[in-house]
Design a protein around this motif. Structure first.
Motif, short mmCIF file in Angstrom:
data_model
loop_
_atom_site.label_atom_id
_atom_site.label_comp_id
_atom_site.label_asym_id
_atom_site.label_seq_id
_atom_site.Cartn_x
_atom_site.Cartn_y
_atom_site.Cartn_z
N ASP A 1 -48.19 21.52 87.22
CA ASP A 1 -48.95 21.43 88.47
C ASP A 1 -49.82 22.68 88.67
OD1 ASP A 1 -47.60 19.06 88.97
OD2 ASP A 1 -46.04 20.04 90.16
N PHE A 2 -49.25 23.85 88.38
CA PHE A 2 -49.94 25.13 88.57
C PHE A 2 -49.72 26.01 87.35
CE2 PHE A 2 -47.97 23.72 92.58
CZ PHE A 2 -49.10 23.48 93.36
N GLU A 3 -50.74 26.81 87.04
CA GLU A 3 -50.56 27.80 85.97
C GLU A 3 -51.32 29.07 86.31
OE1 GLU A 3 -50.77 28.51 81.14
OE2 GLU A 3 -51.82 26.80 82.00
N TRP A 4 -50.64 30.21 86.16
CA TRP A 4 -51.26 31.52 86.20
C TRP A 4 -51.28 31.99 84.75
CZ3 TRP A 4 -47.74 29.64 89.65
CH2 TRP A 4 -48.14 29.56 90.98
N CYS A 5 -52.36 31.69 84.05
CA CYS A 5 -52.34 31.80 82.59
C CYS A 5 -52.18 33.23 82.09
CB CYS A 5 -53.58 31.14 81.99
SG CYS A 5 -55.13 31.85 82.55
N GLU A 6 -52.77 34.21 82.79
CA GLU A 6 -52.65 35.58 82.31
C GLU A 6 -51.22 36.09 82.43
OE1 GLU A 6 -55.53 38.23 83.96
OE2 GLU A 6 -57.20 36.86 83.59
N ASP A 7 -50.46 35.47 83.30
CA ASP A 7 -49.06 35.87 83.50
C ASP A 7 -48.09 34.97 82.76
OD1 ASP A 7 -49.11 38.02 85.92
OD2 ASP A 7 -50.70 36.54 86.18
N LEU B 1 -47.21 32.00 83.36
CA LEU B 1 -46.33 31.47 84.40
C LEU B 1 -46.84 30.12 84.88
CD1 LEU B 1 -43.96 31.89 86.41
CD2 LEU B 1 -45.60 33.05 87.92
N CYS B 2 -45.94 29.14 84.95
CA CYS B 2 -46.28 27.81 85.45
C CYS B 2 -45.43 27.50 86.67
CB CYS B 2 -46.04 26.74 84.38
SG CYS B 2 -47.07 26.91 82.92
N GLY B 3 -45.98 26.72 87.58
CA GLY B 3 -45.26 26.30 88.77
C GLY B 3 -45.24 24.80 88.89
N GLU B 4 -44.13 24.25 89.36
CA GLU B 4 -43.97 22.80 89.50
C GLU B 4 -43.45 22.49 90.90
OE1 GLU B 4 -43.93 20.11 86.36
OE2 GLU B 4 -45.62 21.41 86.84
N PHE B 5 -44.14 21.57 91.56
CA PHE B 5 -43.65 21.07 92.85
C PHE B 5 -42.88 19.78 92.61
CE2 PHE B 5 -43.97 18.15 96.40
CZ PHE B 5 -43.38 18.89 97.40
N ASP B 6 -41.65 19.71 93.09
CA ASP B 6 -40.83 18.52 92.94
C ASP B 6 -40.74 17.79 94.28
OD1 ASP B 6 -40.16 18.61 90.26
OD2 ASP B 6 -38.49 19.97 90.58
N GLY B 7 -41.46 16.69 94.40
CA GLY B 7 -41.39 15.87 95.60
C GLY B 7 -40.52 14.66 95.38
N LEU B 8 -40.05 14.07 96.47
CA LEU B 8 -39.19 12.90 96.36
C LEU B 8 -39.93 11.68 95.83
CD1 LEU B 8 -37.19 13.12 99.72
CD2 LEU B 8 -36.33 13.58 97.42
N VAL B 9 -41.25 11.60 96.09
CA VAL B 9 -41.96 10.36 95.80
C VAL B 9 -41.94 10.00 94.32
CG1 VAL B 9 -43.48 10.46 97.81
CG2 VAL B 9 -44.15 11.62 95.71
N LYS B 10 -41.94 11.00 93.44
CA LYS B 10 -41.98 10.68 92.01
C LYS B 10 -40.68 10.02 91.55
CE LYS B 10 -42.55 14.91 90.51
NZ LYS B 10 -42.70 16.09 89.59
N TYR B 11 -39.62 10.16 92.35
CA TYR B 11 -38.34 9.55 92.01
C TYR B 11 -38.04 8.30 92.84
CZ TYR B 11 -37.89 14.31 90.22
OH TYR B 11 -38.11 15.50 89.57
#
Length: 315
Positions: free
Chosen positions: A232-238, A240-250
């Motif tokens: 979902d998100f990436e800070w490429c120089e670091d 580092l990746c970020g992921e949001f986990d919402g209920l809807v995907k499940y």
């Protein structure tokens, strides 16, 4: 469930029935009182997810109002299938009385100039146009709500074409005060069609408000086997990746696409393992994690999300 499932006390009275019986059935747990004079079968109502209940609350209000009403703001947004933040039970409707709005029986009235109002019909109810609804949310609600709605309409939706930033900007016109127009344009400049969900939009808006560096959205990560995943998100120089986990995907069928919730969890785990194997760190959060901005900011800081001290990387 739709409004044909509602049980109205006015219908019972018209048929000569004792309307107190509805209250007794509600007290016994057989019915749920949706709003004054409107009931629904308890088993049906309780089975609904929270995101499906609010549009029905708007329809319940419409069934008890004497005059046909134009719904606006969060209520119109719900009928347009726009993301609506929070779980308020308040229904929003237009009034042409320039003495201002007021709340009564769970309905909040907002003054609207009849000559400027753009009206459409959704689910049999009159609502402000999709464009006006989004602009109203950006003008009068939080930055997070504005970004969630704008990100949503910038992408095509089932049966609805996307709205462009130029269309939205042109819609501001002279319909809003200078301060409201600034709020709209600040959110519009920040909006991004690459956002994958309302939770991702709210997360990104909070990051911005809290002074964190803007991440790259939906970047592609490759490993020796090829495409590994799209965080979902990436800070490429670091790294580092970020992921949001919402209920809807499940839970929602359009996200599950024939898979079980367990299948989705397993696929997510495999995808994350491959991303981590490239040397990136992956952090995750949920709706609960972004429900308190201070707590979310502390979490991002602890996880090493960079502050706005250098420009975000671009792919």
């Amino acid at each position: 469930m739709d409004r044909t499932d509602f049980i109205l006390s006015s219908d019972s009275a018209r048929l000569g029935r004792d309307t107190r019986q509805l209250a007794r059935r509600a007290a016994a747990g057989e019915l749920r009182r949706i709003r004054q004079g409107v009931y629904a079968p308890a088993a049906v109502w309780d089975a609904l997810k929270f995101w499906d209940k609010y549009p029905l609350l708007v329809q319940a209000a419409a069934s008890t109002l004497q005059n046909r009403t134009v719904f606006c703001r969060a209520s119109s947004a719900a009928l347009w299938d726009l993301p609506v933040l929070g779980r308020s039970l308040l229904v929003h409707a237009c009034t042409f009385d320039d003495r201002g709005g007021r709340s009564r029986a769970g309905v909040r009235r907002h003054f609207a100039d009849a000559g400027l109002l753009q009206v459409d019909e959704r689910r049999g109810l009159l609502v402000t146009s999709r464009l006006q609804t989004v602009l109203d949310l950006a003008a009068f609600e939080s930055f997070e709500q504005a970004v969630a709605a704008l990100d949503h309409v910038l992408k095509p939706q089932p049966g609805l074409a996307p709205l462009s930033k130029s269309e939205l900007d042109a819609g501001i016109g002279t319909n809003y005060s200078a301060s409201a127009a600034r709020r709209i344009r600040a959110a519009l400049d920040f909006a991004d069609a690459a956002s994958g969900s309302a939770g991702e939009s709210v997360s990104r808006a909070l990051m911005h408000r809290l002074g964190f560096q803007s991440p790259t959205l939906q970047s592609e990560v490759f490993d020796a086997r090829g495409f590994a995943g799209r965080p979902d998100f990436e800070w490429c120089e670091d790294r580092l990746c970020g992921e949001f986990d919402g209920l809807v995907k499940y839970q929602k069928p359009e996200y599950l696409q024939g898979r079980t919730a367990s299948d989705v969890v397993i696929e997510e785990k495999r995808r994350e393992d491959r991303i981590r194997a490239t040397g990136r760190r992956v952090i995750r959060w949920t709706w609960k994690g972004i429900s308190c901005s201070a707590r979310f900011g502390a979490y991002l800081s602890a996880m090493g999300v960079p502050r706005q001290t250098r420009p975000a990387c671009r792919h």
